[in-house]
Enzyme design. Structure first.
Site, PDB file in Angstrom:
ATOM      1  N   ASP A  31       0.850  -1.190   0.000  1.00 18.98           N
ATOM      2  CA  ASP A  31       0.000   0.000   0.000  1.00 18.98           C
ATOM      3  C   ASP A  31       0.886   1.240   0.000  1.00 18.98           C
ATOM      4  O   ASP A  31       1.884   1.313   0.724  1.00 18.98           O
ATOM      5  CB  ASP A  31      -0.925  -0.009   1.230  1.00 18.98           C
ATOM      6  CG  ASP A  31      -2.084   0.951   1.075  1.00 18.98           C
ATOM      7  OD1 ASP A  31      -3.221   0.495   0.948  1.00 18.98           O
ATOM      8  OD2 ASP A  31      -1.839   2.188   1.074  1.00 18.98           O
ATOM      9  N   HIS A  47     -11.592  -7.690 -12.712  1.00 17.01           N
ATOM     10  CA  HIS A  47     -12.148  -6.448 -12.171  1.00 17.01           C
ATOM     11  C   HIS A  47     -13.563  -6.686 -11.661  1.00 17.01           C
ATOM     12  O   HIS A  47     -14.475  -6.997 -12.432  1.00 17.01           O
ATOM     13  CB  HIS A  47     -12.174  -5.305 -13.193  1.00 17.01           C
ATOM     14  CG  HIS A  47     -12.797  -4.071 -12.604  1.00 17.01           C
ATOM     15  ND1 HIS A  47     -12.047  -3.009 -12.154  1.00 17.01           N
ATOM     16  CD2 HIS A  47     -14.086  -3.775 -12.303  1.00 17.01           C
ATOM     17  CE1 HIS A  47     -12.866  -2.103 -11.625  1.00 17.01           C
ATOM     18  NE2 HIS A  47     -14.113  -2.546 -11.711  1.00 17.01           N
ATOM     19  N   ASN A  86     -12.845  -3.093   2.814  1.00 18.79           N
ATOM     20  CA  ASN A  86     -13.823  -2.011   2.902  1.00 18.79           C
ATOM     21  C   ASN A  86     -14.824  -2.199   1.766  1.00 18.79           C
ATOM     22  O   ASN A  86     -14.424  -2.339   0.602  1.00 18.79           O
ATOM     23  CB  ASN A  86     -13.131  -0.650   2.774  1.00 18.79           C
ATOM     24  CG  ASN A  86     -12.188  -0.367   3.931  1.00 18.79           C
ATOM     25  OD1 ASN A  86     -12.515  -0.675   5.078  1.00 18.79           O
ATOM     26  ND2 ASN A  86     -11.030   0.194   3.646  1.00 18.79           N
ATOM     27  N   HIS A  99     -10.362  -5.378  -3.254  1.00 15.74           N
ATOM     28  CA  HIS A  99      -9.008  -5.621  -2.747  1.00 15.74           C
ATOM     29  C   HIS A  99      -9.065  -5.967  -1.275  1.00 15.74           C
ATOM     30  O   HIS A  99      -9.967  -5.531  -0.555  1.00 15.74           O
ATOM     31  CB  HIS A  99      -8.099  -4.412  -2.992  1.00 15.74           C
ATOM     32  CG  HIS A  99      -8.667  -3.106  -2.507  1.00 15.74           C
ATOM     33  ND1 HIS A  99      -9.636  -2.416  -3.210  1.00 15.74           N
ATOM     34  CD2 HIS A  99      -8.428  -2.391  -1.387  1.00 15.74           C
ATOM     35  CE1 HIS A  99      -9.951  -1.316  -2.544  1.00 15.74           C
ATOM     36  NE2 HIS A  99      -9.248  -1.281  -1.433  1.00 15.74           N
TER      37      HIS A  99
HETATM   38  P1  5GP Z   1      -9.665   1.376   0.183  1.00 12.23           P
HETATM   39  O1  5GP Z   1      -9.722   2.682   0.909  1.00 12.23           O
HETATM   40  O2  5GP Z   1     -10.357   1.443  -1.158  1.00 12.23           O
HETATM   41  O3  5GP Z   1     -10.114   0.199   1.003  1.00 12.23           O
HETATM   42  O4  5GP Z   1      -8.136   1.086  -0.090  1.00 12.23           O
HETATM   43  C1  5GP Z   1      -7.445   1.657  -1.142  1.00 12.23           C
HETATM   44  C2  5GP Z   1      -5.986   1.614  -0.751  1.00 12.23           C
HETATM   45  O5  5GP Z   1      -5.218   1.820  -1.912  1.00 12.23           O
HETATM   46  C3  5GP Z   1      -5.600   2.688   0.251  1.00 12.23           C
HETATM   47  O6  5GP Z   1      -5.079   2.075   1.423  1.00 12.23           O
HETATM   48  C4  5GP Z   1      -4.552   3.511  -0.492  1.00 12.23           C
HETATM   49  O7  5GP Z   1      -3.488   3.927   0.349  1.00 12.23           O
HETATM   50  C5  5GP Z   1      -4.069   2.555  -1.564  1.00 12.23           C
HETATM   51  N1  5GP Z   1      -3.612   3.199  -2.792  1.00 12.23           N
HETATM   52  C6  5GP Z   1      -4.199   4.257  -3.434  1.00 12.23           C
HETATM   53  N2  5GP Z   1      -3.507   4.556  -4.537  1.00 12.23           N
HETATM   54  C7  5GP Z   1      -2.467   3.685  -4.597  1.00 12.23           C
HETATM   55  C8  5GP Z   1      -1.387   3.519  -5.527  1.00 12.23           C
HETATM   56  O8  5GP Z   1      -1.251   4.220  -6.530  1.00 12.23           O
HETATM   57  N3  5GP Z   1      -0.500   2.522  -5.269  1.00 12.23           N
HETATM   58  C9  5GP Z   1      -0.615   1.709  -4.173  1.00 12.23           C
HETATM   59  N4  5GP Z   1       0.326   0.761  -4.006  1.00 12.23           N
HETATM   60  N5  5GP Z   1      -1.616   1.840  -3.266  1.00 12.23           N
HETATM   61  C10 5GP Z   1      -2.527   2.826  -3.489  1.00 12.23           C
HETATM   62 ZN    ZN Z   2     -10.044  -2.765 -11.958  1.00 10.12          ZN
END
Ligand code: 5GP
Ligand code: ZN
Length: 122
Positions: A31, A47, A86, A99
């Protein structure tokens, strides 16, 4: 396997991200904004917007996805960790591509608390 969505960040990272683990149909990446000492994201190649749509995965693939979450954690040297998904913007989902978060080691408790306190979660 359905084709990747061009407008989807995680479809792009499945294709050309920095994978710390990979298996048929799944990858794990770090992350970009870690909530714990080790914070991995497991991304299915397929997807699917959210966990609500888990029915889009054939049973065999859904089973392999869970095993891959466990393998990715083990390969990262984790024995004790949290697995978090989430589901929906109201619960803090910011990227609409299913994810699994793997959180291990020392957590950033304040940031986890505020992430879990996403407004509107119900
Ligand atoms: P969500 O909030 O959708 O459950 O998690 C999305 C996660 O993706 C977040 O923890 C955020 O830090 C991570 N994230 C967002 N953009 C990127 C990116 O460009 N690269 C990586 N490795 N993680 C990302
Ligand atoms: Zn996708």
């Amino acid at each position: 396997m359905p084709s990747p969505r061009e407008d989807c960040l995680f479809c792009r990272l499945v294709a050309d991200g920095d994978h710390v683990a990979a298996a048929d149909g799944f990858v794990a990446i770090r992350d970009i904004n870690p909530l714990a000492e080790t914070h991995l994201l497991v991304l299915p190649e397929r997807h699917v917007d959210t966990f609500r749509d888990i029915d889009a995965f054939p049973d065999e693939e859904a089973g392999r996805m869970l095993r891959f979450v466990s393998e990715a954690a083990e390969q990262a040297g984790l024995e004790n960790y949290r697995v978090l998904v989430n589901v929906g913007a109201g619960a803090g989902q910011t990227v609409l591509h299913l994810h699994w978060h793997i959180l291990g080691g020392r957590p950033d408790a304040g940031r986890i608390a505020s992430a879990l306190a996403a407004e509107g979660a119900a």
